[in-house]
Motif scaffolding. Structure first.
Motif, PDB file in Angstrom:
ATOM      1  N   LYS A 740       0.836  -0.975  -0.177  1.00 21.37           N
ATOM      2  CA  LYS A 740       0.194  -0.242   0.280  1.00 21.37           C
ATOM      3  C   LYS A 740       0.917   0.994  -0.260  1.00 21.37           C
ATOM      4  O   LYS A 740       0.412   2.371  -0.887  1.00 21.37           O
ATOM      5  N   ILE A 744       1.194   4.212  -2.539  1.00 18.78           N
ATOM      6  CA  ILE A 744       1.059   6.050  -2.591  1.00 18.78           C
ATOM      7  C   ILE A 744       2.195   6.843  -3.192  1.00 18.78           C
ATOM      8  O   ILE A 744       1.791   7.663  -3.646  1.00 18.78           O
ATOM      9  N   ILE A 834      -0.535   0.460  -9.310  1.00 16.57           N
ATOM     10  CA  ILE A 834      -1.102   1.071  -7.543  1.00 16.57           C
ATOM     11  C   ILE A 834      -2.711   1.734  -7.630  1.00 16.57           C
ATOM     12  O   ILE A 834      -2.717   0.928  -5.952  1.00 16.57           O
ATOM     13  N   SER A 835      -3.422   1.137  -8.162  1.00 15.75           N
ATOM     14  CA  SER A 835      -5.186   1.065  -7.901  1.00 15.75           C
ATOM     15  C   SER A 835      -5.583   0.101  -7.054  1.00 15.75           C
ATOM     16  O   SER A 835      -5.899   0.108  -6.331  1.00 15.75           O
ATOM     17  N   LEU A 838      -3.382   1.061  -3.972  1.00 12.62           N
ATOM     18  CA  LEU A 838      -4.553   2.346  -2.867  1.00 12.62           C
ATOM     19  C   LEU A 838      -5.739   1.458  -2.424  1.00 12.62           C
ATOM     20  O   LEU A 838      -5.637   2.187  -0.893  1.00 12.62           O
ATOM     21  N   HIS A 839      -6.029   0.755  -3.012  1.00 13.72           N
ATOM     22  CA  HIS A 839      -7.935   0.576  -2.485  1.00 13.72           C
ATOM     23  C   HIS A 839      -7.631  -1.069  -1.097  1.00 13.72           C
ATOM     24  O   HIS A 839      -8.321  -1.661  -0.884  1.00 13.72           O
TER      25      HIS A 839
ATOM     26  N   ASN B  50      -8.760   7.096 -11.553  1.00 12.27           N
ATOM     27  CA  ASN B  50      -7.537   6.617 -11.792  1.00 12.27           C
ATOM     28  C   ASN B  50      -6.993   6.365 -13.237  1.00 12.27           C
ATOM     29  O   ASN B  50      -5.764   7.104 -13.689  1.00 12.27           O
ATOM     30  N   ILE B  55      -2.832   6.710 -13.561  1.00 16.17           N
ATOM     31  CA  ILE B  55      -2.334   5.760 -13.083  1.00 16.17           C
ATOM     32  C   ILE B  55      -2.638   3.629 -13.519  1.00 16.17           C
ATOM     33  O   ILE B  55      -2.290   3.377 -13.162  1.00 16.17           O
ATOM     34  N   TYR B  90      -7.266  10.945  -0.520  1.00 14.61           N
ATOM     35  CA  TYR B  90      -7.901  10.114  -0.438  1.00 14.61           C
ATOM     36  C   TYR B  90      -8.770   9.715   1.359  1.00 14.61           C
ATOM     37  O   TYR B  90      -8.870  10.213   1.624  1.00 14.61           O
ATOM     38  N   ASN B  94      -4.069   7.475   3.950  1.00 12.60           N
ATOM     39  CA  ASN B  94      -2.563   7.300   3.024  1.00 12.60           C
ATOM     40  C   ASN B  94      -1.459   8.408   2.862  1.00 12.60           C
ATOM     41  O   ASN B  94      -0.764   9.044   1.706  1.00 12.60           O
ATOM     42  N   ILE B  96       2.258   8.678   4.583  1.00 16.47           N
ATOM     43  CA  ILE B  96       3.049   8.281   4.909  1.00 16.47           C
ATOM     44  C   ILE B  96       3.775   7.502   6.053  1.00 16.47           C
ATOM     45  O   ILE B  96       4.080   8.617   6.642  1.00 16.47           O
TER      46      ILE B  96
END
Lengths: 841, 231
Positions: A740, A744, A834-835, A838-839, B50, B55, B90, B94, B96
């Motif tokens: 994750k 990010i 990535i997608s 991220l989820h 996305n 992305i 998000y 998210n 870091i």
């Protein structure tokens, strides 16, 4: 355990084939290292048994001479005067022959009529095997049927036997029946002949090597009474022990290395398995939340680890057998060069070796998994599902880890200093030291991190900051990785320091022992004397600044086997003294007074203790004589060791006044080759005299010793492979947990290569921390290897040479191995979806 | 700069498990406006974000942001574009975890090697705007949910992007905090003249929108009343 839980484990393993393969490989490599070295060790033992059992016999006693020969009339006296029928004369000599693969054999001359009590050779005549029959139309030798087939040697063909520079021609007169041609037999190392033929071939005249006897207690004294001075009666068992002791030193060191490989294997397996179990933490938590009992979770974890360890251990056993077979030849050659000629080498794979390796793999895996499995079974689900909870738990336990680590290290020191264990078992102390250091690792990581945080904050770029801080953040994982890598790098450091120190000492010894620019010696096995005229002629050469001449005489010691006695006309060798009764400059004076100087090995084998003002006993032509010892010097000649006596003592007690070697010192190195040429011109063509540069002898001696490092080099390579595999496994596991975060980063705009660089930086930092922690541990291990293992096993001492180069090399290895192991995970990190990442929640 | 999606096809899964998200979807989102995307769960709202951010790539079709066709870019170019032109907020913040508040905000600028004298003052100013200047050296795990989301908002603006994408920014917050966050996002977007595209189920979000779009029937459909789609 319900089938659904087993299904979960199985499918998870299949879904991540690379991780599954890495875990299995980690276990396999750990097991393979243990088995390979153990095979080498047991093969040496077996080869030794095969090589010696053909020579020894069912005798209870042997008559031997101090100069390795005895007059054969003693045998006649035994039979005629004392009526001892159970007696057999024997001649033995090591020979080489090109017709049998240039291997070394024992030429054995026997009297077939006397052999029935002692040995049971079967010889083949025509198609039939029959009891020993050396009769033949033409005198010759017998070789084993296996060797004849292997080297295609036919009956009545010539065979050339070499000993030293001498070559003798004879014929193959028959074959020794060695039973199954596919298995090694002691007689495969023997070339058999009639004793009279042996005397003739070896020009022994009326001498033999020894007489084997079956004696009753009552006859022992009677036999002793008829023996002349310089000939003595020994018990066969004790003789075998003396000879056996030669290879036991080497076996002891192999046992030590085997244990090192075992420890490395255990740490690698622990690293591999604990990461694997930790990865399942979240699933285990979810299962518990859904209603799986603690017992079910525990069994699921343990069973999965058991299955992996079984598969890994079996693979490791197969790999270890292959590696072991490859190592046996190298190891047997080393033993033959250094200690005892192994005329029969055999790869011996015992079921105990395989069992030991497989059990080590399974046990280490089980031990590695039991704590995480217990934790998983007892924890409340939320703590398993939250990574932060487990990290907090580890950080809270650091004080306990530190205390445990210090206690274990103290235990280890006590084992080295106080408890007297057999040499190889000092390694139990090493293992405890490794374990203690591993417990200290998390605390040290935190300390180093805290100490460097200011610098990192001030000067580090964002990716470096993340890499450095991730190590502390994932301390429960990274501390296992760092501890395992620390152990492996410390083994590398320890072995590197030991071998470099040993080599440095060997070089110093060789330089001191072979100090001359030119060396002159006889190659005539039967008569090694050099003419004094040659000595005078050489002394007159203008380029000669100094000349040392000496005699080397081999004598037989009841307690130590073969001992070399030196007497010098002028001793120009440089010695490293470990003890002298007075200053080293007084040694010449003591020699003239009849004292002797001995090597460390000699002193150890003869149990000489300077504090007790002991004397040592040497067998002389006048019988056993006690000598006072003026000094003990460092020497790496194996066997029974060396002693230096004055010329007068040599003449008085061994009747020898000649010289057998010269060392010549020139005023310029440029004169070496011309002087060698000049000296050769002085020597009659019939004389078997070798004139070589001192440098060439040194190189030859060093190359023999270099071969002994073959096994240590193999161990270092194994270390690097183990380290690499361990890191790769760990980082791949960490990658999964960081998905994750990596997503990010990528979403924020970090390119693939930036993410990859961060992963490699993190690996490099792990490697650096491991390397730094490994430095003191490795130096300590080197001390154990040098001072304890070598000293106690071989009896020799040498100084530890600690160079910054070695430490830097180890640090580079640690960082490099970690960095390289990070390449694949870095590549994978850069390719994070990535997608999907991220989820994840 | 306007965002133009032309004939977008997007599906997930292989031939056996294929799920079509968009089929020949075309839409234009006006620059400088607040657009809210609504739709049922799993319909593809996050997938849309996305695609816009680069992305993910559509199976077919083009995406233009201003005069740049991001579907023609390779991964590296899309990443750099995303870094410089797009900010992301998000649902689950998210941040870091090993970077402090301030470091999280300056992360993108540092990845882009922006000179410190350019991004530091801007980052500090933004942090003060959201009232977290005194927390700049704290780490995310010491912040509340609302505070973390404020940091995420600042992070999205720190590199001065053209477009802000927000995926359920209030989904993990209580209603009061969520409303405060919405106000903050929309205020900042207006002040800095950015385009905001926000996915949200929240009725309050609809109140801030200049335009509402619904993802339905594998397309993006402009709406007059967002609540109708949710029924």
């Amino acid at each position: 355990m319900t089938s659904v839980l087993f299904k979960i484990c199985f499918r998870l393993s299949l879904r991540h084939p690379l991780r599954t393969a890495l875990m299995t490989l980690g276990i396999a490599i750990g097991v393979a290292g243990v088995i390979a070295i153990d095979i080498s060790k047991t093969s040496i033992t077996k080869s030794f048994e095969l090589s010696t059992s053909a020579l020894t016999s069912r005798s209870t006693h042997q008559i031997v001479g101090s100069d390795f020969t005895i007059p054969q009339h003693i045998f006649t006296q035994l039979r005629t005067q004392l009526g001892i029928k159970a007696s057999a004369p024997v001649i033995t000599r090591h020979v080489n022959t090109d017709q049998l693969g240039n291997n070394t054999f024992t030429l054995m001359g026997i009297d077939p009529f006397s052999e029935s009590h002692f040995r049971s050779f079967e010889t083949i005549k025509g198609d039939r095997s029959r009891p020993l029959d050396l009769s033949s139309d033409r005198p010759g030798v017998l070789i084993s049927r296996r060797n004849a087939r292997q080297f295609n040697v036919k009956l009545n063909r010539p065979i050339y036997l070499r000993f030293g520079n001498k070559e003798i021609k004879t014929i193959v007169a028959g074959f020794i029946d060695t039973g199954d041609v596919n298995s090694r037999n002691p007689a495969d190392g023997v070339i058999l002949t009639d004793i009279a033929t042996a005397q003739e071939l070896l020009q022994l005249g009326d001498h033999i090597t020894r007489i084997d006897l079956l004696l009753h207690k009552d006859d022992i004294d009677k036999v002793r009474q008829i023996l002349p001075k310089g000939v003595f009666l020994v018990e066969t068992n004790k003789q075998n022990q003396v000879v056996r002791g030669l290879s036991q030193s080497f076996e002891t060191s192999l046992t030590a290395f085997s244990m090192l490989a075992l420890f490395m294997g255990i740490f690698l397996i622990y690293n591999t398995v604990s990461f694997s179990v930790a990865r399942r933490r979240h699933i285990n938590g979810t299962l518990k939340a859904l209603g799986a009992s603690g017992r079910q979770i525990f069994l699921m974890v343990i069973l999965e680890v058991f299955l992996f360890s079984l598969v890994g251990s079996i693979l490791g056993a197969l790999l270890g057998i292959g590696l072991g077979k490859g190592a046996v030849n190298a190891v047997c050659t080393t033993v033959s060069d250094m200690y005892f000629v192994l005329t029969v080498s055999q790869t011996h794979i015992s079921s105990m070796t395989i069992l030991k390796g497989v059990l080590a793999g399974i046990t280490a895996s089980f031990l590695a998994s039991i704590f995480p499995a217990l934790k998983a079974s007892r924890a409340i689900p939320i703590t398993l599902m939250q990574r932060s909870a487990s990290e907090r738990a580890v950080q809270n336990k650091i004080p306990i880890f530190m205390v445990t680590g210090l206690l274990l290290i103290s235990c280890a020191f006590m084992i080295f200093k106080i408890v007297a264990l057999p040499p190889a078992y000092d390694f139990i102390g090493v293992f405890i030291l490794f374990l203690g250091s591993s417990f200290l690792a998390p605390g040290f990581v935190l300390l180093i991190s805290w100490a460097s945080s200011g610098l990192v904050q001030k000067y580090g770029k964002v990716l470096f900051k993340m890499a450095a801080r991730n190590i502390v953040r994932s301390l429960s994982r990274t501390s296992v990785l760092i501890a395992s890598l620390m152990v492996m790098v410390s083994v590398f450091i320890g072995i590197e320091i030991m071998t470099k120190s040993f080599r440095a000492s060997i070089e110093t010894w060789v330089d001191g022992h072979i100090g001359g620019d030119i060396n002159v010696s006889s190659t005539n096995e039967l008569d090694r004397r050099l003419d004094f005229d040659l000595l005078e002629q050489i002394q007159k050469l203008p380029q000669v600044t100094e000349l040392s001449a000496y005699n080397i005489h081999r004598i037989y010691s009841v307690v130590a086997g073969e001992v070399h006695i030196f007497s010098y006309i002028k001793d120009l060798s440089e010695k490293q003294w470990t003890w002298t009764v007075q200053g080293p400059d007084k040694m010449e004076t003591f020699l003239e007074q009849g004292w002797i100087l001995v090597s460390e090995i000699f002193a150890r084998k003869h149990a000489f203790n300077p504090e007790n003002e002991d004397t040592v006993t040497l067998e002389t032509m006048q019988g056993p004589v006690q000598f006072k010892v003026a000094g003990v010097f460092r020497d790496f000649f194996m066997g029974g060791g060396r002693a230096i006596v004055s010329r007068n003592v040599m003449k008085k007690y061994w009747g020898i006044d000649e010289i057998t070697s010269m060392q010549i010192f020139l005023n310029s190195r440029d004169e070496i080759e011309p002087t060698i040429h000049r000296i050769k011109e002085m020597i009659p063509g019939t004389k078997m005299i070798k004139v070589v540069s001192g440098q060439s002898i040194k190189q030859k001696i060093l190359s023999v010793f270099d071969k002994t490092f073959a096994i240590t080099i193999a161990l270092q390579i194994l270390t690097a492979i183990v380290a690499f595999t361990g890191i790769l496994n760990s980082v791949m596991a960490l990658l999964v947990e960081r998905k994750k975060e990596l997503g990010i980063l990528r979403a924020c705009g970090a390119k693939s290569d930036q993410v990859g660089r961060m992963m490699i930086m993190e690996c490099g930092i792990n490697g650096f921390l491991s390397g730094v922690l490994a430095l003191p541990l490795g130096v300590f291990l080197a001390w154990v290897l040098i001072d304890i293992i070598n000293q106690r096993s071989f009896g020799w001492s040498y100084d530890m040479v600690l160079s910054m180069g070695i430490l830097l090399q180890a640090l580079l290895l640690s960082v490099g191995a970690a960095g390289i192991a990070g390449i694949i995970p870095a590549f994978q990190a850069g390719r994070t979806n990535i997608s999907r990442a991220l989820h994840m929640e | 700069m306007n965002l133009k999606l032309s004939h977008i096809d997007k599906s997930y899964g292989d031939s056996k498990t294929k799920r079509v998200i968009f089929k020949d979807m075309s839409a234009t989102l006006v620059a400088g406006k607040i657009s809210v995307i609504i739709g049922k769960s799993g319909v593809g709202k996050s997938s849309l974000l996305n695609l816009i951010s680069g992305i993910d790539l559509p199976d077919k079709g083009t995406i233009h942001i201003g005069d740049r066709c991001i579907t023609d870019f390779d991964d590296s170019e899309r990443t750099i574009f995303r870094r410089r032109r797009i900010g992301f907020i998000y649902q689950f913040f998210n941040l870091i975890p090993v970077l402090s508040v301030f470091e999280n905000i300056t992360l993108v600028a540092e990845l882009d090697n922006t000179p410190k004298d350019v991004f530091l003052p801007r980052a500090m100013a933004l942090l003060e705007t959201v009232g977290l200047a005194d927390r700049k050296n704290d780490f995310p795990d010491t912040l509340s949910g609302g505070e973390q989301q404020r940091v995420a908002i600042v992070r999205s603006l720190a590199n001065d992007p053209d477009i802000i994408l927000a995926d359920e920014p209030t989904g993990n917050l209580d209603s009061e905090t969520g409303l405060a966050v919405l106000e903050m996002i929309t205020d900042l977007v207006k002040i800095h003249n950015k385009t905001l595209i926000m996915v949200s189920h929240s009725p309050e979000a609809m109140g801030f929108a200049d335009h509402v779009y619904a993802v339905k029937n594998q397309s993006l459909v402009p709406q007059t009343s967002g609540l109708d789609v949710l029924k």
